[in-house]
Design a protein around this motif. Structure first.
Motif, PDB file in Angstrom:
ATOM      1  N   ARG A  31       0.856  -1.301  -0.025  1.00  0.00           N
ATOM      2  CA  ARG A  31      -0.069   0.007  -0.204  1.00  0.00           C
ATOM      3  C   ARG A  31       0.803   1.188   0.205  1.00  0.00           C
ATOM      4  N   VAL A  41      -3.862   3.623  -1.410  1.00  0.00           N
ATOM      5  CA  VAL A  41      -3.952   2.755  -2.715  1.00  0.00           C
ATOM      6  C   VAL A  41      -3.058   1.660  -2.588  1.00  0.00           C
ATOM      7  N   ASP A  56      -0.147  -0.289 -11.324  1.00  0.00           N
ATOM      8  CA  ASP A  56      -0.855   0.784 -10.450  1.00  0.00           C
ATOM      9  C   ASP A  56       0.644   1.657  -9.649  1.00  0.00           C
ATOM     10  N   ASP A  92      -4.701   8.507  -8.316  1.00  0.00           N
ATOM     11  CA  ASP A  92      -3.953   7.404  -7.324  1.00  0.00           C
ATOM     12  C   ASP A  92      -3.357   6.339  -7.932  1.00  0.00           C
ATOM     13  N   HIS A  93      -3.837   6.060  -9.389  1.00  0.00           N
ATOM     14  CA  HIS A  93      -3.183   4.849  -9.889  1.00  0.00           C
ATOM     15  C   HIS A  93      -2.187   5.406 -11.071  1.00  0.00           C
ATOM     16  N   ASP A 212     -10.203  -0.499  -9.490  1.00  0.00           N
ATOM     17  CA  ASP A 212     -11.312   0.387  -8.810  1.00  0.00           C
ATOM     18  C   ASP A 212     -12.485  -0.432  -9.277  1.00  0.00           C
ATOM     19  N   GLY A 257      -7.714  -2.267  -5.993  1.00  0.00           N
ATOM     20  CA  GLY A 257      -7.076  -0.807  -5.915  1.00  0.00           C
ATOM     21  C   GLY A 257      -7.323  -0.282  -4.582  1.00  0.00           C
ATOM     22  N   HIS A 258      -8.165  -0.607  -3.656  1.00  0.00           N
ATOM     23  CA  HIS A 258      -8.304  -0.142  -2.493  1.00  0.00           C
ATOM     24  C   HIS A 258      -8.869  -1.424  -1.481  1.00  0.00           C
TER      25      HIS A 258
END
Ligand SMILES: [Zn+2]
Ligand SMILES: [Zn+2]
Length: 345
Positions: A31, A41, A56, A92-93, A212, A257-258
């Motif tokens: 993370r 993320v 990512d 964020d990616h 996501d 992704g999260h």
């Protein structure tokens, strides 16, 4: 005797930031932090032939760059990173994609729409919100004190959180197969959360890297923006859930992704669609009387919205009223303040 299918979390605790955790042979999860209520993320590093493939990156910040450098000189030292796959265009990616290209010489693999959107937004720097954005906010029913506060100030610019993207990428396509190390990953494209969002499905061992598009314990944000005010991301996303559900099983280990990796993918896809359908039902009832998108926060989210979440809540509320409007279930009229008021037909 069957057992009740639900979502399971093989790792119930999150690893420390920038501490890679092996989630399968040749797949490391870690993370990186985000300065938002959603504070992290997930990124993945896959063992490839003669190098690493990264999926990512996190935002373009000094802290995130330092974390990646520490990863490649520490726990994952000894191999070079040579390919970066970015699932979708959100900061964020994609944040460090340009930095990865310049610093490590990686090949950047993305869908075409995701790459074009990211590069276009990087070049679109605004000093103050453009008139189209102000009009979009007014039509969504944004409170006048918030509009006033925002209209004179510098808006969030994509380039604030994303390193400049050089020319050139390698396009990935729906149904394409990508060989990474010993695995072959099938690309399956979804929509709704972001246009042409890539998910990767390992053919041999039931692992999905979902970005996501599919998340375990929160619903992916489905937003409408001033660039395409009549977009229907809720429909696109529900359609994508149905498309992906045909390939999903509950044994799939899903790396999102999260939040946490999970199993119970088919269950989760159905559950997320049901949650949105229930929200749309509540919304239709609420719109017995005319309301703006902003006035729908309570019925959609069931909680009060903090200032830090206001922007995301607004684009999501517009997404839901757009869905009903485009289905012909509610009318849309401009009120005296210039806001759309929606009412059940
Ligand atoms: Zn996203
Ligand atoms: Zn994200």
């Amino acid at each position: 005797m069957g057992h009740e299918v639900t979502v399971h979390y093989p790792w119930d605790a999150t690893p420390e930031f920038a501490q890679p955790l092996k989630v399968a042979d040749g797949i490391f999860w870690f993370r990186v932090p985000l300065p938002m209520p959603l504070d992290h993320v997930n990124v993945y590093v896959l063992e490839d032939n003669n190098g690493w493939t990264v999926v990512d990156t996190g935002l373009s910040t000094k802290k995130t760059k330092e974390m990646w450098q520490r990863i490649f000189s520490g726990p994952l030292a000894g191999k070079k990173v040579h390919r970066l796959i970015v699932t979708h265009h959100h900061p964020d990616h994609v944040g460090l994609a340009g930095w990865f290209q310049k610093k490590y010489g990686v090949a950047l693999w993305m869908t075409r729409t995701a790459w074009l959107t990211a590069r276009m937004l990087c070049l679109d720097e605004q000093k103050i919100p453009p008139p189209e954005t102000l009009e979009f906010w007014r039509k969504a029913g944004m409170r006048s004190d918030i509009i006033e506060e925002r209209q004179g100030g510098k808006p969030f610019n994509f380039a604030d959180a994303v390193s400049a993207l050089p020319l050139g990428f390698r396009r990935i396509l729906d149904n394409e197969e990508i060989k990474i190390g010993d695995r072959i990953w099938k690309v399956r494209v979804g929509n709704g959360h972001a246009p042409e969002h890539a998910t990767l499905w390992s053919k041999a061992d039931d692992i999905v890297i979902a970005g996501d598009q599919i998340i375990s314990s929160i619903s992916p944000n489905l937003g409408v923006y001033a660039t395409e005010p009549n977009a229907n991301p809720v429909k696109e996303w529900i359609d994508s859930c149905h498309k992906l559900s045909a390939f999903a099983t509950d044994d799939h280990l899903t790396l999102s992704g999260h939040k946490l990796p999970f199993t119970g993918l088919k269950f989760r896809l159905n559950q997320m669609v049901e949650n949105h359908e229930l929200a749309l039902d509540r919304l239709i009832d609420f719109l017995e009387k005319p309301h703006t998108a902003e006035e729908c926060f309570g019925v959609l989210f069931g909680k009060s919205i903090q200032k830090s979440e206001y922007g995301l809540a607004l684009v999501e509320a517009v997404a839901h009223v757009n869905y009903l409007h485009l289905e012909g279930k509610i009318s849309r009229l401009v009120d005296k303040n210039g806001a759309y008021r929606y009412q059940r037909l």
